[in-house]
Design a protein around this motif. Structure first.
Motif, PDB file in Angstrom:
ATOM      1  N   UNK A  34      47.292  26.608  29.260  1.00  0.00           N
ATOM      2  CA  UNK A  34      47.232  27.483  30.440  1.00  0.00           C
ATOM      3  C   UNK A  34      45.852  27.399  31.082  1.00  0.00           C
ATOM      4  N   UNK A  35      45.766  26.727  32.187  1.00  0.00           N
ATOM      5  CA  UNK A  35      44.488  26.586  32.893  1.00  0.00           C
ATOM      6  C   UNK A  35      44.583  27.168  34.309  1.00  0.00           C
ATOM      7  N   UNK A  36      45.441  28.132  34.466  1.00  0.00           N
ATOM      8  CA  UNK A  36      45.634  28.701  35.799  1.00  0.00           C
ATOM      9  C   UNK A  36      44.391  29.480  36.237  1.00  0.00           C
ATOM     10  N   UNK A  37      44.129  29.411  37.520  1.00  0.00           N
ATOM     11  CA  UNK A  37      42.973  30.118  38.080  1.00  0.00           C
ATOM     12  C   UNK A  37      43.324  30.666  39.457  1.00  0.00           C
ATOM     13  N   UNK A  38      42.554  31.642  39.864  1.00  0.00           N
ATOM     14  CA  UNK A  38      42.749  32.195  41.212  1.00  0.00           C
ATOM     15  C   UNK A  38      42.225  31.202  42.240  1.00  0.00           C
ATOM     16  N   UNK A  39      42.677  31.355  43.466  1.00  0.00           N
ATOM     17  CA  UNK A  39      42.281  30.408  44.515  1.00  0.00           C
ATOM     18  C   UNK A  39      40.799  30.573  44.874  1.00  0.00           C
ATOM     19  N   UNK A  40      40.159  29.502  45.346  1.00  0.00           N
ATOM     20  CA  UNK A  40      38.728  29.606  45.716  1.00  0.00           C
ATOM     21  C   UNK A  40      38.491  30.590  46.863  1.00  0.00           C
ATOM     22  N   UNK A  41      39.518  30.783  47.696  1.00  0.00           N
ATOM     23  CA  UNK A  41      39.345  31.726  48.820  1.00  0.00           C
ATOM     24  C   UNK A  41      39.044  33.136  48.316  1.00  0.00           C
ATOM     25  N   UNK A  42      39.612  33.448  47.168  1.00  0.00           N
ATOM     26  CA  UNK A  42      39.397  34.798  46.614  1.00  0.00           C
ATOM     27  C   UNK A  42      37.925  35.019  46.287  1.00  0.00           C
ATOM     28  N   UNK A  43      37.281  33.991  45.772  1.00  0.00           N
ATOM     29  CA  UNK A  43      35.856  34.116  45.452  1.00  0.00           C
ATOM     30  C   UNK A  43      35.042  34.368  46.716  1.00  0.00           C
ATOM     31  N   UNK A  44      35.361  33.618  47.770  1.00  0.00           N
ATOM     32  CA  UNK A  44      34.644  33.800  49.033  1.00  0.00           C
ATOM     33  C   UNK A  44      34.867  35.211  49.593  1.00  0.00           C
TER      34      UNK A  44
ATOM     35  N   UNK B  49      50.324  38.296  43.573  1.00  0.00           N
ATOM     36  CA  UNK B  49      50.055  39.626  43.011  1.00  0.00           C
ATOM     37  C   UNK B  49      48.882  39.547  42.033  1.00  0.00           C
ATOM     38  N   UNK B  50      48.882  38.483  41.233  1.00  0.00           N
ATOM     39  CA  UNK B  50      47.797  38.319  40.255  1.00  0.00           C
ATOM     40  C   UNK B  50      46.450  38.213  40.970  1.00  0.00           C
ATOM     41  N   UNK B  51      46.422  37.501  42.085  1.00  0.00           N
ATOM     42  CA  UNK B  51      45.168  37.378  42.854  1.00  0.00           C
ATOM     43  C   UNK B  51      44.751  38.733  43.414  1.00  0.00           C
ATOM     44  N   UNK B  52      45.726  39.487  43.884  1.00  0.00           N
ATOM     45  CA  UNK B  52      45.405  40.817  44.416  1.00  0.00           C
ATOM     46  C   UNK B  52      44.842  41.717  43.319  1.00  0.00           C
ATOM     47  N   UNK B  53      45.410  41.596  42.150  1.00  0.00           N
ATOM     48  CA  UNK B  53      44.919  42.421  41.032  1.00  0.00           C
ATOM     49  C   UNK B  53      43.493  42.020  40.665  1.00  0.00           C
ATOM     50  N   UNK B  54      43.245  40.725  40.604  1.00  0.00           N
ATOM     51  CA  UNK B  54      41.887  40.255  40.299  1.00  0.00           C
ATOM     52  C   UNK B  54      40.919  40.762  41.367  1.00  0.00           C
ATOM     53  N   UNK B  55      41.340  40.674  42.617  1.00  0.00           N
ATOM     54  CA  UNK B  55      40.494  41.144  43.719  1.00  0.00           C
ATOM     55  C   UNK B  55      40.188  42.644  43.572  1.00  0.00           C
ATOM     56  N   UNK B  56      41.212  43.418  43.272  1.00  0.00           N
ATOM     57  CA  UNK B  56      41.011  44.875  43.126  1.00  0.00           C
ATOM     58  C   UNK B  56      40.090  45.205  41.959  1.00  0.00           C
ATOM     59  N   UNK B  57      40.221  44.439  40.886  1.00  0.00           N
ATOM     60  CA  UNK B  57      39.359  44.675  39.711  1.00  0.00           C
ATOM     61  C   UNK B  57      37.893  44.473  40.092  1.00  0.00           C
ATOM     62  N   UNK B  58      37.609  43.374  40.780  1.00  0.00           N
ATOM     63  CA  UNK B  58      36.213  43.100  41.137  1.00  0.00           C
ATOM     64  C   UNK B  58      35.721  44.018  42.250  1.00  0.00           C
ATOM     65  N   UNK B  59      36.620  44.418  43.129  1.00  0.00           N
ATOM     66  CA  UNK B  59      36.214  45.373  44.173  1.00  0.00           C
ATOM     67  C   UNK B  59      35.818  46.708  43.559  1.00  0.00           C
ATOM     68  N   UNK B  60      36.530  47.104  42.538  1.00  0.00           N
ATOM     69  CA  UNK B  60      36.198  48.348  41.832  1.00  0.00           C
ATOM     70  C   UNK B  60      34.805  48.238  41.216  1.00  0.00           C
ATOM     71  N   UNK B  61      34.528  47.065  40.669  1.00  0.00           N
ATOM     72  CA  UNK B  61      33.200  46.846  40.066  1.00  0.00           C
ATOM     73  C   UNK B  61      32.112  46.835  41.147  1.00  0.00           C
ATOM     74  N   UNK B  62      32.435  46.269  42.316  1.00  0.00           N
ATOM     75  CA  UNK B  62      31.445  46.221  43.403  1.00  0.00           C
ATOM     76  C   UNK B  62      31.166  47.637  43.912  1.00  0.00           C
TER      77      UNK B  62
END
Lengths: 223, 192
Positions: A34-44, B49-62
């Motif tokens: 499992x090497x899934x990752x979020x998209x780079x846009x999310x980091x930006x 949804x997973x990306x949204x959750x990750x985003x919300x987690x880090x936004x909470x930290x910010x």
């Protein structure tokens, strides 16, 4: 020893442990694959959010903020004081009304039997000095009590307050010297011409020990 | 781990959470986001949804870096705890369930594709079965297996995330294992 190892391998707990180990190995392999990752846009996007948050935190805050505990507490206290002031203002008229009609024993009950002529004289003295009593300021003309008294032959005295309730009024029969009549405003003759003459009369003493009205009576009524 | 090491870790986590520069925050994100993202996916969330959750987690930290208390646990545990709560809320909204203990997610097709499993090979077929069985586990046991086995988080940290005792985590994991084994046996029979 071989026998012991064989027994251990064939035992149910050993079978369970083997199955668990197999499952753990499968999960470990799943984890490695499992090497899934979020998209780079999310980091930006998050970095942009971080910059905005930092800018907002660095900006000078306004002096007034409702989120501040002090401001909340002060506002709450001010509202409480305001409500208390309004309540106090609303209570004042009813308290004044209550003061006008005090409860308890009637004031005339404690008066000496001969107290009323002195009260009447005091009223007359006040009128003579040209300083009307404080009650005279609230004098009104058309009053039901005054009208009822006038119909029965009672003449209202100056400086009496017809607004005050008669309550437990008292009627006192006495002789009034003729020289006092002009002072009471009942007659326009000069006082010296009435010297030595007295008239039988009834005086209505109000609840407040002040003479309210006077009525001249016949000699037989006096008796 | 020695007490001094724990203090150093806590201090490091606190400094990391209060990232003072953009580079620090980027490093923090790159360090923690893959595990968080995978956790959300392994718990049944689709990629968006997973990306949204990750985003919300880090936004909470910010927004509230002060909410992280190093004495209560690690930064990873704190982030996973937020992620778990968000997932909980998401699934409750989706399913309208009062409790998430009995929630069962459908097999994650996208996840299987991302793993690029070759179903033609016996070994990969077994992994495919395992992933399907994992996706069918009730949440209570699934999160224990995912955290301890797929995320390699120890019992005490997992207990902090799941807000229970370490013994409870071990118990749930064990129960999850038994359920997984039963499902795998059933799948093997069906395939045969």
């Amino acid at each position: 020893m071989n026998w012991l190892q064989q027994r251990l391998r064939s035992s149910p707990s050993s079978a369970h442990a083997e199955a668990d180990a197999k499952l753990s190995a499968g999960l470990a392999r799943l984890r490695a694959l499992d090497q899934r990752q979020a998209s780079p846009e999310l980091e930006q996007k998050l970095l942009r959010q971080w910059r905005e948050q930092r800018l907002a935190a660095a900006a000078p805050r306004s002096g007034w903020s409702f989120t501040s505990t002090r401001v909340r507490v002060s506002t709450g206290l001010a509202l409480i004081l305001l409500a208390a002031g309004i309540w106090r203002l609303e209570q004042q008229p009813s308290q004044a009304g209550a003061a006008r009609t005090p409860a308890g024993p009637h004031p005339t009950e404690n008066l000496p039997a001969r107290g009323f002529p002195h009260t009447l004289q005091a009223q007359m003295k006040t009128a003579r000095a040209g300083n009307p009593a404080p009650r005279a300021t609230a004098r009104h003309t058309a009053q039901p009590v005054s009208l009822a008294l006038a119909q029965r032959g009672w003449l209202p005295l100056p400086d009496s307050n017809p607004q005050l309730p008669l309550g437990r009024a008292m009627v006192v029969t006495l002789r009034i010297p003729g020289r006092m009549l002009p002072e009471l405003g009942l007659i326009s003759m000069p006082a010296r011409s009435l010297r030595g003459i007295s008239f039988p009369a009834q005086v209505l003493i109000g609840e407040d020990n002040f003479a309210r009205a006077i009525r001249f009576v016949q000699a037989r009524e006096e008796k | 781990m020695l007490e001094g090491d724990l203090e150093c870790t806590a201090r490091g986590d606190e400094q990391e959470a209060r990232a003072t520069s953009e580079a620090d925050f980027a490093a923090l994100y790159r360090r923690h986001h893959p595990a968080l993202y995978r956790f959300a996916r392994q718990m049944g969330a689709q990629s968006q949804i997973a990306e949204e959750i990750v985003q919300e987690v880090f936004l909470e930290l910010i927004r509230h870096p002060d909410h992280f208390q190093p004495r209560q646990g690690t930064l990873r545990g704190y982030l996973f705890g937020i992620g778990r709560n968000l997932l909980h809320n998401y699934w409750r909204r989706q399913r309208g369930e009062a409790s998430w203990d009995h929630l069962v997610s459908e097999p994650d097709d996208q996840g299987r594709a991302a793993l690029a499993l070759d179903q033609g090979r016996d070994h990969d077929r077994e992994l495919h079965r395992l992933q399907t069985a994992l996706a069918e586990l009730p949440w209570r046991y699934r999160e224990a297996v995912v955290l301890c086995d797929l995320q390699e988080i120890n019992y005490s940290e997992a207990a902090h995330i799941l807000r229970c005792r370490p013994g409870t985590v071990a118990s749930r994991r064990h129960r999850g294992y038994k359920l997984l084994q039963a499902r795998l046996r059933r799948m093997r029979k069906e395939d045969a």
